[in-house]
Write a protein that holds these residues in place. Structure first.
Motif, PDB file in Angstrom:
ATOM      1  N   ALA A 107      10.776 -21.509  -7.653  1.00 62.56           N
ATOM      2  CA  ALA A 107      11.925 -22.634  -7.338  1.00 62.56           C
ATOM      3  C   ALA A 107      12.606 -22.286  -5.965  1.00 62.56           C
ATOM      4  N   ASN A 108      12.945 -20.960  -5.538  1.00 59.62           N
ATOM      5  CA  ASN A 108      13.451 -20.911  -4.126  1.00 59.62           C
ATOM      6  C   ASN A 108      12.771 -20.533  -3.404  1.00 59.62           C
ATOM      7  N   ARG A 109      11.360 -20.531  -3.457  1.00 59.00           N
ATOM      8  CA  ARG A 109      10.446 -20.093  -2.291  1.00 59.00           C
ATOM      9  C   ARG A 109      10.775 -18.707  -2.016  1.00 59.00           C
ATOM     10  N   ASP A 110      10.954 -17.941  -2.943  1.00 52.38           N
ATOM     11  CA  ASP A 110      11.288 -16.505  -2.639  1.00 52.38           C
ATOM     12  C   ASP A 110       9.905 -15.828  -2.628  1.00 52.38           C
ATOM     13  N   TYR A 111       9.295 -15.793  -1.325  1.00 51.48           N
ATOM     14  CA  TYR A 111       7.866 -15.329  -1.302  1.00 51.48           C
ATOM     15  C   TYR A 111       7.690 -13.966  -1.865  1.00 51.48           C
ATOM     16  N   PRO A 112       8.612 -13.020  -1.329  1.00 50.69           N
ATOM     17  CA  PRO A 112       8.250 -11.748  -1.683  1.00 50.69           C
ATOM     18  C   PRO A 112       8.271 -11.080  -3.243  1.00 50.69           C
ATOM     19  N   VAL A 113       9.375 -11.962  -3.718  1.00 52.07           N
ATOM     20  CA  VAL A 113       9.357 -12.117  -5.327  1.00 52.07           C
ATOM     21  C   VAL A 113       8.103 -12.522  -5.966  1.00 52.07           C
ATOM     22  N   VAL A 114       7.680 -13.657  -5.680  1.00 53.97           N
ATOM     23  CA  VAL A 114       6.702 -14.126  -6.218  1.00 53.97           C
ATOM     24  C   VAL A 114       5.386 -13.307  -6.072  1.00 53.97           C
ATOM     25  N   PRO A 168      15.462  -4.848  -3.331  1.00 52.93           N
ATOM     26  CA  PRO A 168      14.309  -4.550  -3.326  1.00 52.93           C
ATOM     27  C   PRO A 168      13.652  -5.186  -4.661  1.00 52.93           C
ATOM     28  N   VAL A 169      12.496  -5.720  -4.435  1.00 58.13           N
ATOM     29  CA  VAL A 169      11.799  -6.342  -5.527  1.00 58.13           C
ATOM     30  C   VAL A 169      11.590  -5.206  -6.712  1.00 58.13           C
ATOM     31  N   THR A 170      11.198  -4.009  -6.269  1.00 57.00           N
ATOM     32  CA  THR A 170      10.997  -2.834  -7.224  1.00 57.00           C
ATOM     33  C   THR A 170      12.234  -2.637  -8.101  1.00 57.00           C
ATOM     34  N   ASP A 171      13.498  -2.458  -7.494  1.00 59.21           N
ATOM     35  CA  ASP A 171      14.818  -2.310  -8.353  1.00 59.21           C
ATOM     36  C   ASP A 171      15.139  -3.566  -9.223  1.00 59.21           C
ATOM     37  N   GLU A 172      14.710  -4.498  -8.942  1.00 66.11           N
ATOM     38  CA  GLU A 172      14.585  -5.716  -9.591  1.00 66.11           C
ATOM     39  C   GLU A 172      13.748  -5.719 -11.066  1.00 66.11           C
ATOM     40  N   LEU A 173      12.779  -5.209 -10.701  1.00 72.74           N
ATOM     41  CA  LEU A 173      11.576  -5.305 -11.709  1.00 72.74           C
ATOM     42  C   LEU A 173      12.227  -3.990 -12.575  1.00 72.74           C
ATOM     43  N   ALA A 218       0.924  -1.134   0.086  1.00 66.67           N
ATOM     44  CA  ALA A 218      -0.048   0.068   0.027  1.00 66.67           C
ATOM     45  C   ALA A 218       0.752   1.245  -0.030  1.00 66.67           C
ATOM     46  N   GLN A 219       2.020   1.073   0.545  1.00 65.25           N
ATOM     47  CA  GLN A 219       2.852   2.287   0.437  1.00 65.25           C
ATOM     48  C   GLN A 219       3.996   2.291  -0.450  1.00 65.25           C
ATOM     49  N   GLY A 220       3.813   1.406  -1.478  1.00 66.54           N
ATOM     50  CA  GLY A 220       4.538   1.336  -2.813  1.00 66.54           C
ATOM     51  C   GLY A 220       5.892   0.719  -2.446  1.00 66.54           C
ATOM     52  N   ASP A 221       5.799  -0.267  -1.519  1.00 70.09           N
ATOM     53  CA  ASP A 221       6.992  -1.001  -1.453  1.00 70.09           C
ATOM     54  C   ASP A 221       6.631  -2.550  -1.638  1.00 70.09           C
ATOM     55  N   LEU A 222       7.331  -2.985  -2.579  1.00 71.03           N
ATOM     56  CA  LEU A 222       6.894  -4.536  -2.798  1.00 71.03           C
ATOM     57  C   LEU A 222       7.845  -5.468  -2.112  1.00 71.03           C
ATOM     58  N   GLY A 223       8.504  -4.815  -1.206  1.00 67.36           N
ATOM     59  CA  GLY A 223       9.591  -5.950  -0.168  1.00 67.36           C
ATOM     60  C   GLY A 223      10.891  -6.359  -0.938  1.00 67.36           C
ATOM     61  N   GLN A 224      11.432  -7.019  -0.156  1.00 70.95           N
ATOM     62  CA  GLN A 224      12.897  -7.363  -0.530  1.00 70.95           C
ATOM     63  C   GLN A 224      13.056  -8.685  -0.823  1.00 70.95           C
ATOM     64  N   GLY A 259       5.263  -9.999  -5.389  1.00 72.63           N
ATOM     65  CA  GLY A 259       5.265  -8.892  -6.172  1.00 72.63           C
ATOM     66  C   GLY A 259       5.300  -9.020  -7.663  1.00 72.63           C
ATOM     67  N   VAL A 260       5.857  -9.953  -8.121  1.00 71.20           N
ATOM     68  CA  VAL A 260       5.937 -10.041  -9.615  1.00 71.20           C
ATOM     69  C   VAL A 260       4.635 -10.363  -9.995  1.00 71.20           C
ATOM     70  N   THR A 261       3.799 -11.290  -9.384  1.00 70.48           N
ATOM     71  CA  THR A 261       2.527 -11.541  -9.783  1.00 70.48           C
ATOM     72  C   THR A 261       1.747 -10.387  -9.776  1.00 70.48           C
ATOM     73  N   LEU A 262       1.662  -9.781  -8.734  1.00 69.11           N
ATOM     74  CA  LEU A 262       0.860  -8.590  -8.620  1.00 69.11           C
ATOM     75  C   LEU A 262       1.224  -7.551  -9.749  1.00 69.11           C
TER      76      LEU A 262
END
Lengths: 557, 317
Positions: free
Chosen positions: B277-284, B88-93, B75-81, B286-289
């Protein structure tokens, strides 16, 4: 001199080709002999090659050869390296991934290193440590004049080693268990590090040469929080950039402490996880060097003059594991029946494409602690008899779990499944992906291990104690949930002993007991190769799978 | 029109909430967790040590709390790490989204141009050799899996002809030519099935319009074939073609996984594949969203495009 017969000429041609490879340190002694024998070369040629390749076969121990420099190394050039996997991050204390190691091993040094002959030697330590008589205190003297890369740019001191090791064994470190036997780590002065142990541990020296044993400067952690996206060490190459899934760039460290090294101006690493594409990348010259050259393409690469191979057996054993808490696998007769039914000589082929060695013991046949028993052929009649004795004359149903990601394990698992059908064992094959595999087979918590039979493998290690520890009662790596007081005792003895002959005896006895009890059925060891363009010189393969020899590699262009 | 767009945008919120809850529940349902993977096999780490590490990542908390905490950050625009890389997921995106978008657009370009031309010609010259040829080509295009096509293309263009590099990625900003050289084969592999579908749709859409009475009227009043086609047929056939093209291209954004893997491209397909594959939950999560949001937005753009293409729809709304 007369004209040689056609046979003789052919023999000579092969001899020259093989000798060239030997002299360049590209192939190990075992490969030479196997290949020469396969080519039908004469006994005299074999003896000469064997001698050139590092002494007679009886000498024992895996030997990779020091590169013989026929030409003077040329400095300069960027080597394009194709790595098998993206590391995702660079911090070896957060995760114990080979992919991380294969990037940072060029940037950091450790106190000790693994030599090509798999002995342990000094690296940042000036010499091997002094060990107290009770085997509990290790005193290291540091090499002088070692500088950290920018931005740290100051000499290495003993407190850096203490800080590095303390982070390694902190509770949140993924590799903390490596240092479980360590009590204190202190720096009495800038050049001395003293490590005391809770109990004697013969594996501590090789552990101090592993990827988690990197020495960094505490300033780097202060500035960046952790080591995930930076690498500042004392190694032959400096870290320039890491773009996820794209590339890692390293440049030459002009202040490196090993005189004259590295020869290359830098390394540009890309990530090629598909086997076929790794082969394509080296064949087209898109990269100069690839690790884990796909075994199914080895013969093709060997035939290609533009490509040179370096490789040997690696230390990872592939095996069938039984979950001894699951009936009927708790019944030794059933396990013996399975052991009698399988044919090791065929199981490894779809996994290694012939570039592997079947084994009954826990180690490659040439390793010093190996138990070199003959590979038994399948004996289906005896296996059926054992099944009948166990009360399963009509067969039984069970399951085999293996890695979907690694065909070198899933393909052998398929062969095992087929071979067990001969004795009435109907095993369902579950190929699961990595995270599931780690949970249901390799979990440290026995309650989570739900598999029945697994076809799996160990990861790289140098000391036999680390593999043997998988059979200790209650140990995290004891995936079979095996327990034998005599084996527990021998494992402790093996860790306390320092004499190689004594340890060899201990580990051979452990292996003999395991062959009786059969918590695992060992299957094979695979070879591991690096492939490079033929103008890449000076590289030496090490059986642990490290690519540190890139520091002495040079380009002849 | 504006209220229509606003209403559609407001609909984004429940859609994304639903997607995120579903993803969260699904990914937590698969066995395995990120921490045991980070430790690896055959270690001496005790279950207690594993639990301590899991705690340090906050993975020991009840699932609803983990979800709500994540939602609060979003909600604050932070997709997590990322658990794995600590980035940060946003950097990676920001790094990876352009790769997949470039790939998708190139594939769309390679697909639409020939599909529209050949599809139209096949309809106009129905039952001609060209029509039959196009039908066969379509059949091949639909049946050939893109990973197989990718292998064939590499074999031909990289290994045999040595025209193009077989893999790798160079950023467009770093070297545009090298970037395009490395994008051609993956984009071609993705475009063939897309071209086949589009061509088929173009053909039937054009055929449909050709049988309309106003086309006969146009012909009857003496217009020559070409202007009938341009003035009367194509504008009316454009609508169904745009629908299919829009949906196909949006689907492509999430459908590049295998091709990115084969060609070692750092796109979002590969990113989410590794993360699962790595069960990297925040990435899964964030990217799905983000992918879901893009999908919804692309369909919205297609809907708006309808109005542009068809004046009747503009007044109807």
């Amino acid at each position: 001199m007369g004209i040689p017969s056609p046979e003789k000429a052919r023999d000579l041609r092969h001899f020259d080709a093989l000798l060239d490879q030997v002299l360049q340190g590209r192939i190990g002694r075992r490969q030479v002999l196997a290949r020469a024998a396969a080519l039908g070369m004469s006994a005299a040629s074999l003896a000469t090659l064997s001698a050139a390749a590092g002494g007679p076969l009886e000498a024992g121990g895996l030997t990779a050869l020091p590169a013989r420099q026929d030409a003077t190394p040329k400095p300069g050039g960027i080597l394009k390296v194709g790595l098998q996997a993206d590391p995702s991050a660079l911090d070896p204390h957060r995760q114990t991934l080979t992919a991380i190691w294969h990037v940072i091993e060029h940037v950091y040094n450790r106190l000790l290193t693994i030599n090509p002959d798999l002995t342990v030697g000094p690296e940042l330590a000036a010499a091997m440590p002094e060990i107290s008589a009770d085997g509990l205190t290790y005193t290291f003297t540091l090499r002088q004049g070692v500088m950290f890369h920018p931005p740290v740019s100051r000499p290495l001191v003993a407190s850096d080693v203490v800080a590095s090791y303390e982070r390694w064994r902190a509770p949140e470190s993924a590799a903390a268990s490596d240092l479980a036997s360590v009590d204190t780590i202190t720096a009495p002065d800038d050049a001395t590090v003293v490590i005391t142990l809770k109990q004697p541990d013969a594996s501590i020296l090789p552990i101090l040469a592993t990827s988690s044993a990197i020495i960094f400067a505490p300033e780097t952690i202060e500035a960046n929080g952790d080591l995930s996206q930076v690498a500042v060490g004392t190694g032959p190459f400096r870290f320039v950039e890491y773009v996820p899934n794209t590339r890692v760039v390293l440049e030459k460290n002009p202040e490196y402490w090993e005189e004259g090294l590295p020869y290359l101006d830098g390394l540009e690493m890309t990530f090629v996880s598909e086997d076929t594409q790794r082969t394509n990348a080296i064949i087209t010259g898109e990269v100069d060097f690839v690790e884990y050259a796909p075994l199914r393409d080895i013969d093709q690469m060997e035939a290609d003059d533009a490509i040179a191979l370096a490789g040997d057996e690696n230390m990872n054993i592939r095996f069938i594991a039984f979950n001894l808490t699951k009936p009927p696998l708790d019944n030794p007769l059933v396990r013996q029946a399975i052991a009698a039914a399988i044919d090791r000589n065929t199981i490894h082929v779809p996994g290694t494409f012939g570039h592997g060695t079947p084994t009954v013991g826990l180690f490659p046949p040439t390793f010093w602690a190996a138990l070199n028993e003959e590979i038994p052929g399948p004996d289906v009649e005896r296996a059926k008899q054992l099944m009948a004795e166990a009360g399963f004359a009509d067969g039984l149903k069970t399951s085999i779990t293996s890695w979907s990601q690694y065909s070198f394990l899933s393909a052998p698992a398929l062969v095992v499944q087929e071979q067990l059908k001969q004795i009435g064992i109907d095993a369902e094959l579950n190929l699961v992906e990595t995270a599931t595999m780690i949970e249901v087979v390799h979990s440290a918590d026995p309650a989570l291990r739900t598999y029945e039979i697994a076809v799996t493998g160990t990861s790289g290690h140098i000391d036999p104690g680390e593999v043997a520890n998988n059979f200790k009662t209650g140990a995290s790596g004891n995936l079979a949930s095996y327990s034998n007081p005599r084996v527990d005792e021998l494992i402790d003895q093996g860790m306390a002993a320092t004499d190689v002959a004594e340890r060899t005896g201990i580990y051979q006895e452990i292996q003999r007991i395991l062959l009786q009890d059969l918590p695992w059925i060992n299957l094979f060891v695979a070879n591991q190769y690096e492939a490079m363009r033929s103008d890449v010189k000076g590289y030496v393969h090490v059986a642990t799978g490290t690519n540190v020899a890139l520091k002495q590699t040079w380009l002849d262009r | 029109m504006l209220t229509f767009i606003l209403r559609r945008l407001a609909l984004l919120v429940p859609v994304l909430l639903g997607v995120s809850i579903l993803t969260f529940a699904l990914v937590k349902q698969i066995p395995g967790d990120p921490v045991s993977q980070m430790i690896g096999v055959d270690q001496r780490t005790t279950p207690e040590q594993v639990a301590a590490i899991r705690r340090s990542y906050g993975l020991d908390q009840p699932l609803p709390i983990q979800y709500v905490r994540w939602l609060g950050h979003v909600a604050q625009g932070d997709l997590g790490q990322s658990i794995r890389s600590r980035r940060p997921v946003t950097d990676e995106l920001r790094l990876r989204l352009p790769v997949t978008v470039e790939l998708t657009l190139l594939a769309a370009l390679f697909a639409t141009v020939p599909a529209l031309v050949v599809g139209t010609l096949a309809a106009v010259r129905r039952n001609s050799a060209l029509d039959y040829g196009a039908t066969i080509a379509t059949l091949i295009g639909i049946s050939l899996p893109n990973f197989f096509l990718a292998t064939l293309l590499v074999l031909l263009f990289s290994l045999r002809l040595e025209w193009l590099p077989p893999l790798g990625y160079v950023e467009f900003t770093r070297d545009p030519i090298q970037n395009l050289q490395r994008m051609v084969l993956p984009a071609l592999s993705l475009s063939l099935p897309l071209a086949a579908v589009l061509m088929r749709n173009t053909r039937s859409a054009v055929l449909e319009v050709l049988s309309q009475e106003y086309v006969r009227v146009a012909r009857a009043k003496g217009l020559e074939g070409r202007s009938v086609l341009w003035r009367h047929v194509l504008p009316n056939a454009a609508l169904p073609i745009a629908t299919v093209a829009g949906i196909q291209v949006a689907a492509l954004l999430g459908g590049t996984v295998i091709i990115e893997q084969i060609f070692s491209l750092p796109g979002i397909g590969r990113y989410i594949f590794d993360a699962i594959a790595n069960r990297d939950y925040p990435v899964v999560q964030g990217v799905t969203l983000v992918v879901a949001a893009i999908f919804v937005l692309v369909t919205l753009v297609v809907d708006i495009l309808y109005a542009v293409l068809d004046p009747r729809l503009r007044t109807a709304r």
